[in-house]
Write a protein that holds these residues in place. Structure first.
Motif, PDB file in Angstrom:
ATOM      1  N   VAL A  90       0.803  -1.224   0.070  1.00 42.80           N
ATOM      2  CA  VAL A  90       0.069  -0.109  -0.059  1.00 42.80           C
ATOM      3  C   VAL A  90       0.927   1.179  -0.008  1.00 42.80           C
ATOM      4  N   ALA A  93       2.252   2.088  -3.161  1.00 40.07           N
ATOM      5  CA  ALA A  93       1.368   2.432  -4.150  1.00 40.07           C
ATOM      6  C   ALA A  93       1.078   3.902  -4.013  1.00 40.07           C
ATOM      7  N   THR A 221      -5.702   2.702  -2.152  1.00 32.12           N
ATOM      8  CA  THR A 221      -4.634   1.755  -2.299  1.00 32.12           C
ATOM      9  C   THR A 221      -5.217   0.599  -1.206  1.00 32.12           C
ATOM     10  N   TYR A 238      -4.354  -0.658  -6.940  1.00 29.38           N
ATOM     11  CA  TYR A 238      -4.931   0.553  -7.011  1.00 29.38           C
ATOM     12  C   TYR A 238      -6.493   0.455  -7.468  1.00 29.38           C
TER      13      TYR A 238
END
Length: 375
Positions: A90, A93, A221, A238
Protein backbone atom coordinates in the motif's frame (compact mmCIF):
# COMPACT_ATOMS: atom_id res chain seq x y z
CA UNK A 1 -12.27 -22.04 17.65
CA UNK A 2 -9.87 -19.33 18.72
CA UNK A 3 -7.20 -18.19 16.29
CA UNK A 4 -4.88 -16.77 18.94
CA UNK A 5 -3.80 -19.99 20.63
CA UNK A 6 -0.11 -20.24 19.75
CA UNK A 7 2.22 -20.50 22.71
CA UNK A 8 4.77 -17.80 23.38
CA UNK A 9 7.50 -20.32 22.56
CA UNK A 10 5.94 -20.95 19.15
CA UNK A 11 5.68 -17.24 18.50
CA UNK A 12 9.27 -16.60 19.51
CA UNK A 13 10.37 -19.17 16.93
CA UNK A 14 9.20 -16.79 14.22
CA UNK A 15 11.93 -14.84 12.44
CA UNK A 16 9.85 -11.79 11.49
CA UNK A 17 10.14 -8.23 12.77
CA UNK A 18 7.73 -8.43 15.71
CA UNK A 19 9.41 -11.32 17.47
CA UNK A 20 13.08 -10.70 16.63
CA UNK A 21 13.58 -6.95 17.18
CA UNK A 22 13.81 -7.10 20.98
CA UNK A 23 15.62 -9.41 23.43
CA UNK A 24 13.83 -12.56 24.52
CA UNK A 25 12.87 -11.11 27.89
CA UNK A 26 10.79 -8.38 26.19
CA UNK A 27 7.15 -9.07 25.34
CA UNK A 28 6.50 -7.55 21.89
CA UNK A 29 3.08 -5.92 21.56
CA UNK A 30 3.98 -3.44 18.84
CA UNK A 31 4.17 -3.84 15.05
CA UNK A 32 1.02 -5.00 13.20
CA UNK A 33 1.67 -8.71 12.91
CA UNK A 34 -0.98 -11.15 14.15
CA UNK A 35 -0.18 -13.95 16.57
CA UNK A 36 -2.22 -16.40 14.49
CA UNK A 37 -1.57 -19.09 11.94
CA UNK A 38 -2.43 -17.96 8.41
CA UNK A 39 -5.59 -18.76 6.49
CA UNK A 40 -5.31 -22.41 5.32
CA UNK A 41 -6.46 -21.56 1.80
CA UNK A 42 -3.66 -19.01 1.49
CA UNK A 43 -1.15 -21.61 2.65
CA UNK A 44 -2.53 -24.04 0.09
CA UNK A 45 -2.28 -21.47 -2.72
CA UNK A 46 1.36 -20.78 -1.93
CA UNK A 47 2.27 -24.43 -1.40
CA UNK A 48 0.63 -25.56 -4.62
CA UNK A 49 2.34 -22.79 -6.61
CA UNK A 50 5.74 -23.83 -5.24
CA UNK A 51 5.08 -27.49 -5.91
CA UNK A 52 4.28 -26.84 -9.57
CA UNK A 53 7.21 -24.44 -9.96
CA UNK A 54 4.87 -21.51 -10.51
CA UNK A 55 7.36 -18.89 -9.34
CA UNK A 56 7.50 -16.47 -12.26
CA UNK A 57 6.04 -13.05 -12.84
CA UNK A 58 2.44 -12.09 -12.05
CA UNK A 59 -0.16 -12.32 -14.78
CA UNK A 60 -3.84 -11.67 -15.20
CA UNK A 61 -6.57 -10.03 -13.16
CA UNK A 62 -7.29 -12.73 -10.59
CA UNK A 63 -6.50 -10.50 -7.60
CA UNK A 64 -8.54 -7.58 -8.96
CA UNK A 65 -11.46 -9.87 -9.78
CA UNK A 66 -11.40 -11.35 -6.28
CA UNK A 67 -11.44 -7.87 -4.75
CA UNK A 68 -14.35 -6.79 -6.94
CA UNK A 69 -16.34 -9.87 -5.96
CA UNK A 70 -15.64 -9.33 -2.26
CA UNK A 71 -16.58 -5.64 -2.51
CA UNK A 72 -19.87 -6.57 -4.15
CA UNK A 73 -20.77 -9.23 -1.60
CA UNK A 74 -19.57 -7.40 1.50
CA UNK A 75 -20.27 -3.75 0.73
CA UNK A 76 -22.76 -3.84 -2.14
CA UNK A 77 -20.41 -2.06 -4.53
CA UNK A 78 -18.42 -3.40 -7.46
CA UNK A 79 -15.61 -1.49 -9.20
CA UNK A 80 -15.39 -1.96 -12.96
CA UNK A 81 -12.31 -3.76 -14.32
CA UNK A 82 -10.82 -0.53 -15.70
CA UNK A 83 -10.86 0.98 -12.19
CA UNK A 84 -8.37 -1.58 -10.86
CA UNK A 85 -4.69 -1.97 -11.44
CA UNK A 86 -2.07 -4.21 -9.86
CA UNK A 87 0.21 -2.69 -7.21
CA UNK A 88 2.76 -3.74 -4.61
CA UNK A 89 2.28 -2.86 -0.97
CA UNK A 90 0.00 0.00 0.00
CA UNK A 91 2.66 2.54 0.90
CA UNK A 92 4.64 2.02 -2.30
CA UNK A 93 1.38 2.45 -4.20
CA UNK A 94 0.66 5.71 -2.36
CA UNK A 95 4.20 6.87 -3.08
CA UNK A 96 3.79 6.11 -6.78
CA UNK A 97 0.59 8.15 -6.85
CA UNK A 98 2.37 11.06 -5.19
CA UNK A 99 5.35 10.87 -7.54
CA UNK A 100 3.13 10.73 -10.59
CA UNK A 101 0.64 13.39 -9.61
CA UNK A 102 2.48 15.94 -7.44
CA UNK A 103 5.76 17.82 -7.70
CA UNK A 104 8.71 18.39 -5.41
CA UNK A 105 7.90 21.26 -3.07
CA UNK A 106 4.15 20.58 -3.07
CA UNK A 107 2.23 20.44 0.18
CA UNK A 108 0.48 17.20 1.15
CA UNK A 109 -2.16 16.94 3.90
CA UNK A 110 -2.25 14.20 6.56
CA UNK A 111 -4.23 13.73 9.79
CA UNK A 112 -1.99 13.14 12.81
CA UNK A 113 -1.71 10.92 14.67
CA UNK A 114 -1.18 8.76 11.63
CA UNK A 115 0.80 5.72 10.46
CA UNK A 116 4.52 6.69 10.30
CA UNK A 117 5.08 5.87 6.58
CA UNK A 118 2.58 8.60 5.69
CA UNK A 119 5.13 11.09 6.99
CA UNK A 120 8.01 9.30 5.31
CA UNK A 121 6.67 9.18 1.75
CA UNK A 122 6.01 12.92 1.87
CA UNK A 123 9.10 14.34 3.57
CA UNK A 124 11.39 11.67 2.15
CA UNK A 125 10.50 12.66 -1.41
CA UNK A 126 10.83 16.42 -1.11
CA UNK A 127 7.20 17.28 -0.49
CA UNK A 128 6.01 19.34 2.48
CA UNK A 129 3.66 18.05 5.18
CA UNK A 130 0.53 19.98 6.09
CA UNK A 131 -0.89 18.67 9.35
CA UNK A 132 -4.63 18.67 9.98
CA UNK A 133 -4.94 16.67 13.21
CA UNK A 134 -7.95 14.59 14.08
CA UNK A 135 -10.24 16.20 16.63
CA UNK A 136 -9.98 15.33 20.32
CA UNK A 137 -12.68 12.70 19.74
CA UNK A 138 -10.72 11.17 16.86
CA UNK A 139 -12.88 12.50 14.03
CA UNK A 140 -11.90 14.26 10.82
CA UNK A 141 -11.89 18.05 11.24
CA UNK A 142 -13.69 19.23 8.10
CA UNK A 143 -13.40 22.92 8.93
CA UNK A 144 -9.66 22.62 9.47
CA UNK A 145 -9.32 20.67 6.22
CA UNK A 146 -11.09 23.41 4.30
CA UNK A 147 -8.87 26.01 5.93
CA UNK A 148 -5.78 24.05 4.91
CA UNK A 149 -7.06 23.66 1.34
CA UNK A 150 -7.56 27.43 1.03
CA UNK A 151 -4.49 28.57 2.97
CA UNK A 152 -1.30 30.14 1.63
CA UNK A 153 0.33 26.72 1.12
CA UNK A 154 -2.56 25.06 -0.70
CA UNK A 155 -1.92 21.31 -0.99
CA UNK A 156 -2.03 19.23 -4.13
CA UNK A 157 -2.85 15.93 -2.40
CA UNK A 158 -4.38 14.53 0.77
CA UNK A 159 -3.47 11.13 2.25
CA UNK A 160 -6.38 9.67 4.20
CA UNK A 161 -6.20 6.51 6.32
CA UNK A 162 -9.54 4.67 6.42
CA UNK A 163 -10.08 3.08 8.93
CA UNK A 164 -7.62 5.27 10.75
CA UNK A 165 -4.35 3.91 12.09
CA UNK A 166 -3.59 4.23 15.05
CA UNK A 167 -6.84 5.53 16.54
CA UNK A 168 -9.21 2.92 15.09
CA UNK A 169 -11.68 5.57 13.94
CA UNK A 170 -14.04 4.45 11.17
CA UNK A 171 -14.96 7.46 9.06
CA UNK A 172 -18.66 7.84 8.34
CA UNK A 173 -20.12 8.01 4.82
CA UNK A 174 -21.03 11.61 5.50
CA UNK A 175 -17.46 12.49 6.50
CA UNK A 176 -16.00 10.71 3.49
CA UNK A 177 -18.39 12.40 1.06
CA UNK A 178 -17.65 15.79 2.59
CA UNK A 179 -13.90 15.21 2.29
CA UNK A 180 -14.23 14.15 -1.34
CA UNK A 181 -16.31 17.21 -2.16
CA UNK A 182 -13.74 19.49 -0.53
CA UNK A 183 -10.95 17.83 -2.51
CA UNK A 184 -12.87 18.19 -5.77
CA UNK A 185 -13.67 21.83 -5.06
CA UNK A 186 -10.05 22.71 -4.34
CA UNK A 187 -8.37 20.41 -6.89
CA UNK A 188 -6.70 18.23 -4.25
CA UNK A 189 -5.90 14.62 -5.13
CA UNK A 190 -7.53 12.34 -2.55
CA UNK A 191 -5.49 9.16 -1.92
CA UNK A 192 -7.07 6.72 0.55
CA UNK A 193 -5.37 3.82 2.34
CA UNK A 194 -8.00 1.12 2.96
CA UNK A 195 -5.67 -1.66 4.07
CA UNK A 196 -7.65 -2.08 7.33
CA UNK A 197 -11.01 -2.26 5.50
CA UNK A 198 -12.17 -5.59 6.93
CA UNK A 199 -10.58 -5.10 10.34
CA UNK A 200 -13.66 -3.71 12.07
CA UNK A 201 -15.53 -4.85 15.13
CA UNK A 202 -18.59 -7.11 14.69
CA UNK A 203 -21.56 -4.91 13.83
CA UNK A 204 -19.39 -1.94 12.84
CA UNK A 205 -19.88 -0.62 9.31
CA UNK A 206 -16.93 0.28 7.11
CA UNK A 207 -17.69 2.30 3.97
CA UNK A 208 -15.33 2.03 0.99
CA UNK A 209 -14.96 5.60 -0.16
CA UNK A 210 -15.44 4.68 -3.82
CA UNK A 211 -18.88 3.25 -3.04
CA UNK A 212 -20.03 6.86 -2.53
CA UNK A 213 -21.29 8.84 -5.55
CA UNK A 214 -19.63 12.05 -4.31
CA UNK A 215 -16.18 10.42 -3.99
CA UNK A 216 -15.41 9.31 -7.54
CA UNK A 217 -12.45 11.72 -7.65
CA UNK A 218 -10.57 9.57 -5.12
CA UNK A 219 -8.08 6.76 -5.60
CA UNK A 220 -7.69 3.90 -3.12
CA UNK A 221 -4.73 1.70 -2.30
CA UNK A 222 -5.55 -1.73 -0.92
CA UNK A 223 -3.82 -4.95 0.04
CA UNK A 224 -5.06 -8.13 1.68
CA UNK A 225 -1.75 -8.24 3.57
CA UNK A 226 -2.97 -6.57 6.75
CA UNK A 227 -6.37 -8.22 7.11
CA UNK A 228 -4.98 -11.73 6.64
CA UNK A 229 -1.51 -11.23 8.14
CA UNK A 230 0.23 -11.74 4.80
CA UNK A 231 2.79 -8.93 4.98
CA UNK A 232 5.48 -11.37 3.84
CA UNK A 233 3.77 -11.48 0.43
CA UNK A 234 3.87 -8.15 -1.40
CA UNK A 235 0.78 -7.58 -3.50
CA UNK A 236 -1.95 -4.99 -3.71
CA UNK A 237 -4.23 -2.88 -5.85
CA UNK A 238 -4.89 0.63 -7.00
CA UNK A 239 -8.63 1.34 -7.28
CA UNK A 240 -9.60 4.65 -8.85
CA UNK A 241 -12.90 6.47 -8.91
CA UNK A 242 -14.85 6.83 -12.13
CA UNK A 243 -13.79 10.50 -12.34
CA UNK A 244 -10.07 9.80 -11.82
CA UNK A 245 -9.19 7.98 -15.03
CA UNK A 246 -6.09 10.07 -15.74
CA UNK A 247 -4.35 9.02 -12.53
CA UNK A 248 -3.15 5.69 -13.88
CA UNK A 249 -1.63 7.36 -16.95
CA UNK A 250 0.58 9.47 -14.69
CA UNK A 251 1.98 6.65 -12.57
CA UNK A 252 5.78 6.19 -12.69
CA UNK A 253 6.96 3.59 -15.24
CA UNK A 254 7.70 0.86 -12.67
CA UNK A 255 4.68 1.46 -10.47
CA UNK A 256 3.14 -1.91 -11.30
CA UNK A 257 6.32 -3.96 -11.02
CA UNK A 258 6.44 -4.50 -7.26
CA UNK A 259 3.68 -7.11 -7.14
CA UNK A 260 4.92 -10.60 -6.34
CA UNK A 261 3.26 -13.47 -8.19
CA UNK A 262 3.16 -15.72 -5.11
CA UNK A 263 1.88 -12.76 -3.09
CA UNK A 264 -0.94 -12.17 -5.54
CA UNK A 265 -1.92 -15.83 -5.33
CA UNK A 266 -1.94 -15.76 -1.52
CA UNK A 267 -3.93 -12.53 -1.38
CA UNK A 268 -6.40 -13.75 -3.99
CA UNK A 269 -7.03 -16.88 -1.93
CA UNK A 270 -7.62 -14.70 1.14
CA UNK A 271 -10.13 -12.52 -0.67
CA UNK A 272 -11.90 -15.57 -2.13
CA UNK A 273 -12.01 -17.75 0.96
CA UNK A 274 -11.07 -15.73 4.02
CA UNK A 275 -13.98 -13.52 5.08
CA UNK A 276 -15.00 -15.87 7.90
CA UNK A 277 -11.37 -16.02 9.06
CA UNK A 278 -10.91 -12.26 9.32
CA UNK A 279 -14.35 -11.89 10.90
CA UNK A 280 -13.29 -14.40 13.58
CA UNK A 281 -10.12 -12.37 14.12
CA UNK A 282 -12.24 -9.32 14.84
CA UNK A 283 -14.58 -11.22 17.16
CA UNK A 284 -11.53 -12.09 19.24
CA UNK A 285 -10.03 -8.62 18.91
CA UNK A 286 -13.30 -7.07 20.08
CA UNK A 287 -13.14 -9.29 23.16
CA UNK A 288 -9.52 -8.19 23.64
CA UNK A 289 -10.60 -4.56 23.44
CA UNK A 290 -13.13 -5.22 26.19
CA UNK A 291 -10.44 -7.01 28.20
CA UNK A 292 -8.02 -4.11 27.76
CA UNK A 293 -10.71 -1.64 28.85
CA UNK A 294 -11.16 -3.59 32.09
CA UNK A 295 -7.48 -4.10 32.72
CA UNK A 296 -6.62 -0.44 32.16
CA UNK A 297 -9.36 0.64 34.58
CA UNK A 298 -8.18 -1.84 37.21
CA UNK A 299 -4.40 -1.72 36.85
CA UNK A 300 -3.50 1.49 35.00
CA UNK A 301 -5.69 4.32 36.32
CA UNK A 302 -3.34 6.92 34.84
CA UNK A 303 -3.84 5.57 31.30
CA UNK A 304 -6.73 6.48 29.03
CA UNK A 305 -8.01 4.03 26.44
CA UNK A 306 -10.87 5.13 24.20
CA UNK A 307 -12.15 1.95 22.58
CA UNK A 308 -12.65 2.36 18.83
CA UNK A 309 -14.28 -0.03 16.32
CA UNK A 310 -11.56 -0.10 13.66
CA UNK A 311 -8.29 -2.05 13.41
CA UNK A 312 -6.75 -4.45 15.93
CA UNK A 313 -4.63 -1.65 17.39
CA UNK A 314 -5.14 0.23 20.65
CA UNK A 315 -4.10 3.87 21.07
CA UNK A 316 -3.29 4.53 24.72
CA UNK A 317 -2.89 7.99 26.28
CA UNK A 318 -0.31 7.72 29.06
CA UNK A 319 -0.06 11.43 29.88
CA UNK A 320 -1.64 10.83 33.29
CA UNK A 321 1.35 8.76 34.38
CA UNK A 322 3.81 11.62 34.56
CA UNK A 323 6.43 9.79 32.50
CA UNK A 324 8.77 11.68 30.20
CA UNK A 325 8.75 8.92 27.54
CA UNK A 326 6.14 6.24 28.31
CA UNK A 327 7.15 3.84 25.55
CA UNK A 328 10.80 3.91 26.64
CA UNK A 329 9.81 3.47 30.29
CA UNK A 330 7.69 0.39 29.59
CA UNK A 331 10.43 -1.11 27.45
CA UNK A 332 13.21 -0.54 29.98
CA UNK A 333 11.31 -1.09 33.23
CA UNK A 334 8.47 -3.37 32.19
CA UNK A 335 10.16 -5.37 29.42
CA UNK A 336 7.17 -4.85 27.13
CA UNK A 337 7.45 -3.20 23.70
CA UNK A 338 4.89 -0.88 22.15
CA UNK A 339 4.98 1.53 19.22
CA UNK A 340 6.09 5.00 20.27
CA UNK A 341 3.32 7.56 19.87
CA UNK A 342 5.79 10.19 18.65
CA UNK A 343 6.30 8.12 15.50
CA UNK A 344 2.70 8.97 14.59
CA UNK A 345 3.22 12.69 15.17
CA UNK A 346 5.55 14.85 17.22
CA UNK A 347 2.74 15.87 19.59
CA UNK A 348 1.93 12.29 20.61
CA UNK A 349 4.95 11.25 22.64
CA UNK A 350 2.69 10.52 25.60
CA UNK A 351 0.87 7.83 23.61
CA UNK A 352 1.70 4.24 22.82
CA UNK A 353 0.17 1.90 20.25
CA UNK A 354 -0.60 -1.65 21.35
CA UNK A 355 -1.25 -4.67 19.11
CA UNK A 356 -4.37 -6.58 20.18
CA UNK A 357 -4.14 -9.38 17.58
CA UNK A 358 -2.82 -11.59 20.36
CA UNK A 359 -4.07 -13.98 23.01
CA UNK A 360 -5.88 -12.60 26.07
CA UNK A 361 -3.08 -14.12 28.16
CA UNK A 362 -0.39 -12.04 26.44
CA UNK A 363 -2.49 -8.88 26.64
CA UNK A 364 -3.02 -9.49 30.35
CA UNK A 365 0.69 -10.10 30.84
CA UNK A 366 1.53 -6.88 28.98
CA UNK A 367 -0.71 -4.82 31.23
CA UNK A 368 0.67 -6.53 34.32
CA UNK A 369 4.19 -5.68 33.21
CA UNK A 370 3.12 -2.06 32.69
CA UNK A 371 1.54 -1.87 36.11
CA UNK A 372 4.51 -3.49 37.84
CA UNK A 373 6.89 -1.08 36.16
CA UNK A 374 4.98 1.83 37.69
CA UNK A 375 5.52 0.50 41.23
Amino acid sequence: MSLFTLSEADLRARTSLKWQTFPSDVLPMWVAEMDAMPLPEAVDAVTEALQRGDTGYPYGTGYADAYADLAASRWGWRPAPEQLRRAGDVMNAMLSLLLGNTAEGDHIVINPPVYPPFWQIIAGYRRHITQVPLTASGRLDLAALEAAFTGPDAPTAYLLCSPHNPTGTIHTPEELSAVARLCAEHDVLLIVDEIHALLVDPGAAFTPILSLPDAQNAVVTFSAGKCWNLAAFKAGLYIRGTEASALFDRLPPLANQSTGHIGALAHTAALRHGEAWVDQVMVEVAANKDLLTRLVAERLPGVRYDRAPGTYLAWLDCSGLGLERPRDHFLAQGKVAFNNGSDFGADYGQYIRMNLAASPELITEAVERMATSLG
